[in-house]
Design a protein around this motif. Structure first.
Motif, mmCIF file in Angstrom:
data_model
loop_
_atom_site.group_PDB
_atom_site.id
_atom_site.type_symbol
_atom_site.label_atom_id
_atom_site.label_comp_id
_atom_site.label_asym_id
_atom_site.label_seq_id
_atom_site.Cartn_x
_atom_site.Cartn_y
_atom_site.Cartn_z
ATOM 1 N N HIS A 66 40.621 41.728 51.536
ATOM 2 C CA HIS A 66 41.556 41.165 50.424
ATOM 3 C C HIS A 66 41.624 40.065 49.378
ATOM 4 C CE1 HIS A 66 44.226 42.863 54.065
ATOM 5 N NE2 HIS A 66 44.347 43.497 53.250
ATOM 6 N N LYS A 67 40.628 38.987 49.881
ATOM 7 C CA LYS A 67 40.468 38.147 48.323
ATOM 8 C C LYS A 67 39.877 38.361 47.975
ATOM 9 C CE LYS A 67 39.075 33.779 49.519
ATOM 10 N NZ LYS A 67 38.680 32.497 50.595
ATOM 11 N N PHE A 68 38.687 39.461 47.977
ATOM 12 C CA PHE A 68 38.007 39.788 46.643
ATOM 13 C C PHE A 68 38.296 41.563 45.909
ATOM 14 C CE2 PHE A 68 35.681 35.876 48.740
ATOM 15 C CZ PHE A 68 35.261 35.702 48.191
ATOM 16 N N ALA A 69 39.539 41.445 46.384
ATOM 17 C CA ALA A 69 39.667 43.179 46.325
ATOM 18 C C ALA A 69 40.383 43.398 45.059
ATOM 19 C CB ALA A 69 40.982 43.787 46.839
ATOM 20 N N LEU A 70 40.548 42.210 44.362
ATOM 21 C CA LEU A 70 40.715 41.749 42.608
ATOM 22 C C LEU A 70 39.437 41.678 41.356
ATOM 23 C CD1 LEU A 70 43.765 39.743 42.607
ATOM 24 C CD2 LEU A 70 43.483 42.501 42.573
ATOM 25 N N GLU A 71 38.258 41.859 42.334
ATOM 26 C CA GLU A 71 37.173 40.949 41.783
ATOM 27 C C GLU A 71 36.660 42.727 40.166
ATOM 28 O OE1 GLU A 71 32.468 40.553 42.342
ATOM 29 O OE2 GLU A 71 33.348 40.390 44.333
ATOM 30 N N LYS A 72 36.403 43.687 40.926
ATOM 31 C CA LYS A 72 36.431 45.155 39.773
ATOM 32 C C LYS A 72 37.182 44.837 38.649
ATOM 33 C CE LYS A 72 34.677 49.428 39.625
ATOM 34 N NZ LYS A 72 35.064 49.640 37.784
ATOM 35 N N PHE A 73 38.941 44.773 39.198
ATOM 36 C CA PHE A 73 40.462 45.316 38.622
ATOM 37 C C PHE A 73 39.309 43.665 36.778
ATOM 38 C CE2 PHE A 73 44.202 44.531 37.895
ATOM 39 C CZ PHE A 73 44.726 45.425 36.854
ATOM 40 N N ALA A 74 39.404 42.534 37.909
ATOM 41 C CA ALA A 74 39.408 41.286 36.908
ATOM 42 C C ALA A 74 38.063 41.046 36.119
ATOM 43 C CB ALA A 74 39.529 39.822 37.814
ATOM 44 N N ASN A 75 37.111 41.656 36.373
ATOM 45 C CA ASN A 75 36.170 41.798 35.122
ATOM 46 C C ASN A 75 36.249 43.213 34.573
ATOM 47 O OD1 ASN A 75 33.825 40.740 35.760
ATOM 48 N ND2 ASN A 75 33.386 41.834 37.231
ATOM 49 N N ASP A 76 37.236 43.755 34.452
ATOM 50 C CA ASP A 76 37.369 45.077 33.570
ATOM 51 C C ASP A 76 38.660 44.507 32.404
ATOM 52 O OD1 ASP A 76 36.210 46.720 34.837
ATOM 53 O OD2 ASP A 76 37.379 48.223 35.559
ATOM 54 N N LEU A 77 39.661 43.160 33.248
ATOM 55 C CA LEU A 77 40.686 42.470 32.481
ATOM 56 C C LEU A 77 39.781 41.426 31.492
ATOM 57 C CD1 LEU A 77 43.745 42.688 34.951
ATOM 58 C CD2 LEU A 77 43.141 44.176 33.011
ATOM 59 N N LEU A 78 38.835 41.111 32.285
ATOM 60 C CA LEU A 78 38.371 39.687 31.873
ATOM 61 C C LEU A 78 38.204 40.246 29.824
ATOM 62 C CD1 LEU A 78 36.671 38.104 33.708
ATOM 63 C CD2 LEU A 78 38.822 37.900 33.205
ATOM 64 N N PRO A 79 37.737 40.870 29.311
ATOM 65 C CA PRO A 79 37.337 41.372 27.788
ATOM 66 C C PRO A 79 38.433 41.197 27.294
ATOM 67 C CG PRO A 79 36.139 43.009 28.876
ATOM 68 C CD PRO A 79 36.811 41.894 29.879
ATOM 69 N N VAL A 80 40.024 41.643 27.961
ATOM 70 C CA VAL A 80 40.939 41.277 27.242
ATOM 71 C C VAL A 80 41.751 39.905 26.921
ATOM 72 C CG1 VAL A 80 43.785 42.353 27.062
ATOM 73 C CG2 VAL A 80 41.877 43.614 27.996
ATOM 74 N N VAL A 81 40.882 39.453 27.429
ATOM 75 C CA VAL A 81 41.683 37.852 27.710
ATOM 76 C C VAL A 81 40.877 37.523 26.335
ATOM 77 C CG1 VAL A 81 41.305 35.498 28.700
ATOM 78 C CG2 VAL A 81 42.160 37.685 29.574
ATOM 79 N N ASP A 82 38.913 37.706 26.200
ATOM 80 C CA ASP A 82 38.542 36.842 25.417
ATOM 81 C C ASP A 82 39.215 37.496 24.646
ATOM 82 O OD1 ASP A 82 37.037 36.195 28.127
ATOM 83 O OD2 ASP A 82 35.217 38.166 28.017
ATOM 84 N N SER A 83 39.491 39.288 23.754
ATOM 85 C CA SER A 83 39.634 39.194 22.481
ATOM 86 C C SER A 83 41.376 38.393 21.822
ATOM 87 C CB SER A 83 40.175 40.570 22.772
ATOM 88 O OG SER A 83 39.240 41.491 23.404
ATOM 89 N N LEU A 84 42.046 38.638 22.874
ATOM 90 C CA LEU A 84 43.363 37.690 22.833
ATOM 91 C C LEU A 84 42.975 36.089 21.969
ATOM 92 C CD1 LEU A 84 45.850 39.146 25.282
ATOM 93 C CD2 LEU A 84 45.931 38.646 23.049
ATOM 94 N N GLU A 85 41.984 35.243 23.083
ATOM 95 C CA GLU A 85 41.081 34.174 21.777
ATOM 96 C C GLU A 85 40.585 34.421 20.936
ATOM 97 O OE1 GLU A 85 40.903 32.064 26.869
ATOM 98 O OE2 GLU A 85 39.658 32.731 25.963
ATOM 99 N N ARG A 86 40.009 34.958 21.099
ATOM 100 C CA ARG A 86 39.119 35.402 19.790
ATOM 101 C C ARG A 86 40.095 35.584 18.394
ATOM 102 N NH1 ARG A 86 35.338 38.622 22.701
ATOM 103 N NH2 ARG A 86 33.621 36.571 23.434
ATOM 104 N N GLY A 87 41.309 36.519 18.929
ATOM 105 C CA GLY A 87 41.752 36.882 17.598
ATOM 106 C C GLY A 87 43.156 35.165 17.402
ATOM 107 N N LEU A 88 43.246 34.731 18.584
ATOM 108 C CA LEU A 88 43.934 33.263 17.725
ATOM 109 C C LEU A 88 43.383 32.215 17.412
ATOM 110 C CD1 LEU A 88 46.063 32.752 20.781
ATOM 111 C CD2 LEU A 88 46.739 33.254 18.825
ATOM 112 N N GLU A 89 41.955 32.702 17.800
ATOM 113 C CA GLU A 89 41.031 32.103 17.034
ATOM 114 C C GLU A 89 40.862 31.649 15.751
ATOM 115 O OE1 GLU A 89 37.152 31.055 18.834
ATOM 116 O OE2 GLU A 89 37.962 30.902 20.816
#
Length: 189
Positions: A66-89
């Motif tokens: 339960h605790k680490f079920a999101l690991e793969k999904f979260a890994n797939d979402l991190l590039p989206v966060v990175d892209s939003l941050e770079r776009g703002l920068e």
């Protein structure tokens, strides 16, 4: 018949031996049964302990799942966060033409980060901290006189922890001591 009674009364030792033999046999049998009972009780205790250990391990496995079920999904979402941050920068906050888009990106990024935080995903932003090989990945080293050697100078990409476990290391530039000493005041003049 009188002879038989006479024999029985004449040989009381033989009679006592006959009576003692069954009681010795019974005592040995009782002893053997007590040993079997003790062994069965010991085995029962061991089985109960093993069952308890299996249950505990199963509960821990389910908890980790339960605790680490999101690991793969979260890994797939991190590039989206990175892209939003770079776009703002890269976008200018002073440009009126993209002001609305920039605000939308900021709100989307905030919503994204808040959602990740609700699921125990936290960013590792080590700028200025000592280099930690458990959470950071050194991409380059630069000489610097402004910070201590082995400190993080720049962060190329933030790292993330999921429930305290490293999901992605932060990609960083690490400082190192200068190879040549800085020029002295006399040399500059």
């Amino acid at each position: 018949m009188a002879d038989e009674q006479n024999l029985d009364t004449q040989n009381p030792e033989a009679q006592a031996a006959e009576n003692a033999a069954p009681s010795d046999d019974l005592a040995a049998r009782v002893q053997a049964l007590e040993e079997q009972l003790a062994a069965a009780q010991d085995q029962s205790l061991r089985m109960a302990a093993e069952l308890q250990n299996v249950r505990r391990r199963a509960e821990q496995d389910v908890e980790k799942a339960h605790k680490f079920a999101l690991e793969k999904f979260a890994n797939d979402l991190l590039p989206v966060v990175d892209s939003l941050e770079r776009g703002l920068e890269l976008s200018s906050p002073d440009d009126e033409a993209i002001k609305g888009v920039r605000e939308g990106m900021q709100l989307t990024l905030k919503l994204f980060i808040d959602t990740l935080a609700r699921h125990q995903l936290e960013a590792v932003e080590p700028h200025g901290e000592p280099f930690n090989p458990e959470h950071h990945q050194a991409m380059a080293m630069e000489e610097s006189t402004h910070v201590e050697p082995n400190s993080v100078l720049k962060v190329f990409q933030k790292g993330y922890l999921l429930n305290g476990r490293l999901l992605r290391p932060a990609m960083v530039v690490v400082s190192k001591a200068p190879t040549t000493p800085p020029p002295s005041i006399d040399e500059q003049a």
